[in-house]
Design an enzyme around this catalytic site. Structure first.
Site, PDB file in Angstrom:
ATOM      1  N   GLY A 228       0.837  -1.195   0.000  1.00  0.00           N
ATOM      2  CA  GLY A 228       0.000   0.000   0.000  1.00  0.00           C
ATOM      3  C   GLY A 228       0.868   1.239   0.000  1.00  0.00           C
TER       4      GLY A 228
ATOM      5  N   GLN B  60       2.765   9.911   2.027  1.00  0.00           N
ATOM      6  CA  GLN B  60       4.125   9.354   2.053  1.00  0.00           C
ATOM      7  C   GLN B  60       4.994   9.880   0.917  1.00  0.00           C
ATOM      8  OE1 GLN B  60       2.406   5.184   2.438  1.00  0.00           O
ATOM      9  NE2 GLN B  60       4.332   4.944   3.554  1.00  0.00           N
TER      10      GLN B  60
ATOM     11  N   CYS C 162       6.082  -0.428   7.543  1.00  0.00           N
ATOM     12  CA  CYS C 162       5.711   0.777   6.808  1.00  0.00           C
ATOM     13  C   CYS C 162       6.902   1.245   5.990  1.00  0.00           C
ATOM     14  CB  CYS C 162       5.269   1.868   7.784  1.00  0.00           C
ATOM     15  SG  CYS C 162       4.781   3.405   6.966  1.00  0.00           S
ATOM     16  N   LEU C 163       6.645   1.609   4.741  1.00  0.00           N
ATOM     17  CA  LEU C 163       7.723   2.089   3.871  1.00  0.00           C
ATOM     18  C   LEU C 163       8.323   3.384   4.411  1.00  0.00           C
ATOM     19  CD1 LEU C 163       6.017   1.359   0.424  1.00  0.00           C
ATOM     20  CD2 LEU C 163       7.911   0.089   1.477  1.00  0.00           C
TER      21      LEU C 163
ATOM     22  N   HIS D 229      -4.309   1.256   7.822  1.00  0.00           N
ATOM     23  CA  HIS D 229      -2.937   1.785   7.894  1.00  0.00           C
ATOM     24  C   HIS D 229      -2.772   2.977   6.944  1.00  0.00           C
ATOM     25  CE1 HIS D 229       1.624   1.059   7.988  1.00  0.00           C
ATOM     26  NE2 HIS D 229       1.473   1.819   6.925  1.00  0.00           N
ATOM     27  N   GLU D 230      -3.269   2.833   5.704  1.00  0.00           N
ATOM     28  CA  GLU D 230      -3.134   3.924   4.717  1.00  0.00           C
ATOM     29  C   GLU D 230      -3.982   5.129   5.096  1.00  0.00           C
ATOM     30  OE1 GLU D 230      -0.716   3.408   3.045  1.00  0.00           O
ATOM     31  OE2 GLU D 230      -0.656   1.229   2.994  1.00  0.00           O
TER      32      GLU D 230
ATOM     33  N   HIS E  56      -2.257   7.323   7.502  1.00  0.00           N
ATOM     34  CA  HIS E  56      -1.284   8.238   6.883  1.00  0.00           C
ATOM     35  C   HIS E  56      -1.957   9.546   6.451  1.00  0.00           C
ATOM     36  CE1 HIS E  56       2.452   6.004   6.658  1.00  0.00           C
ATOM     37  NE2 HIS E  56       1.880   4.958   6.088  1.00  0.00           N
TER      38      HIS E  56
HETATM   39  O1  GNR Z   1       4.127  -2.630   2.491  1.00  0.00           O
HETATM   40  C1  GNR Z   1       3.506  -2.520   3.545  1.00  0.00           C
HETATM   41  N1  GNR Z   1       3.251  -3.625   4.273  1.00  0.00           N
HETATM   42  C2  GNR Z   1       2.399  -3.650   5.375  1.00  0.00           C
HETATM   43  C3  GNR Z   1       2.424  -4.759   6.196  1.00  0.00           C
HETATM   44  C4  GNR Z   1       1.588  -4.840   7.271  1.00  0.00           C
HETATM   45  C5  GNR Z   1       0.701  -3.810   7.539  1.00  0.00           C
HETATM   46  C6  GNR Z   1       0.678  -2.693   6.734  1.00  0.00           C
HETATM   47  C7  GNR Z   1       1.516  -2.607   5.657  1.00  0.00           C
HETATM   48  S1  GNR Z   1       1.456  -1.200   4.628  1.00  0.00           S
HETATM   49  C8  GNR Z   1       3.084  -1.184   4.026  1.00  0.00           C
HETATM   50  C9  GNR Z   1       3.265  -0.103   2.989  1.00  0.00           C
HETATM   51  C10 GNR Z   1       3.069   1.240   3.633  1.00  0.00           C
HETATM   52  O2  GNR Z   1       3.854   1.764   4.373  1.00  0.00           O
HETATM   53  N2  GNR Z   1       1.939   1.824   3.400  1.00  0.00           N
HETATM   54  O3  GNR Z   1       1.662   2.983   3.998  1.00  0.00           O
HETATM   55 NI    NI Z   2       2.799   3.029   5.825  1.00  0.00          NI
END
Ligand code: GNR
Ligand code: NI
Length: 165
Positions: A44, A49, A89-90, A131-132, A135
């Site tokens: 995601g 980001q 998270c990236l 999660h997204e 952000h």
């Molecule tokens: O790549 C991602 N893997 C992930 C793994 C577990 C829970 C959430 C994520 S999202 C993350 C990519 C990211 O940072 N999206 O904002």
């Molecule tokens: Ni993230």
């Protein structure tokens, strides 16, 4: 490819504004976000980001990486249950921690053309959307950790940033 901001960059705390215009520029941004997400690789990516403060996220939680989904102006209209998933998270590279979130959610959003989109999600898809969407309001998964753990994460990443600067 777009540059991904990393914690503790203060720009990750910006609250995104609704997307109002579904123009060519938006289509280009969505395509660039998918390319950046797949290359990372990640499941995601939120516009926040990549330093674009509009309510837009892309994701693909499929094994085959053939289920791209772009959500614009998403709103969670129902949620129930709870699940714990080890998140990464990236924008917080190399850090993984358990986070508790709703097990099932219903989301009303718009697709890339501006058409209404209704998504019912559970499991990993529900985790990823939540999660997204965090952000987009300036929230990171490390905010769910204890202040002590979050401080350790911040120190670790600042050290890593200095090493590569
Ligand atoms: O790549 C991602 N893997 C992930 C793994 C577990 C829970 C959430 C994520 S999202 C993350 C990519 C990211 O940072 N999206 O904002
Ligand atoms: Ni993230």
């Amino acid at each position: 490819m777009l540059t991904i901001l990393e914690f503790p960059d203060p720009r990750l705390r910006t609250k995104a504004k609704p997307v109002a215009v579904f123009d060519k520029a938006l289509q280009g941004l969505i395509d660039a976000m998918f390319a950046t997400m797949y290359a990372a690789p990640g499941i995601g990516l939120a516009a926040t980001q990549v330093n674009v403060h509009q309510q837009l996220l892309v994701l693909d939680v499929s094994e085959e990486k053939n289920a791209p989904l772009a959500l614009i102006n998403p709103k969670i209209v129902a949620r129930d249950g709870s699940q714990v998933y080890q998140e990464g998270c990236l924008s917080v590279p190399g850090i993984f921690a358990d986070v508790e979130r709703a097990e099932r959610i219903v989301v009303e959003a718009q697709d890339r053309a501006g058409k209404p989109l209704h998504v019912e999600a559970d499991g990993l898809l529900a985790v990823c959307i939540q999660h997204e969407m965090d952000h987009l309001v300036g929230k990171l998964f490390v905010d769910y950790l204890s202040p002590l753990k979050r401080e350790l994460v911040r120190k670790k990443l600042e050290k890593a940033h200095k090493a590569t600067a």
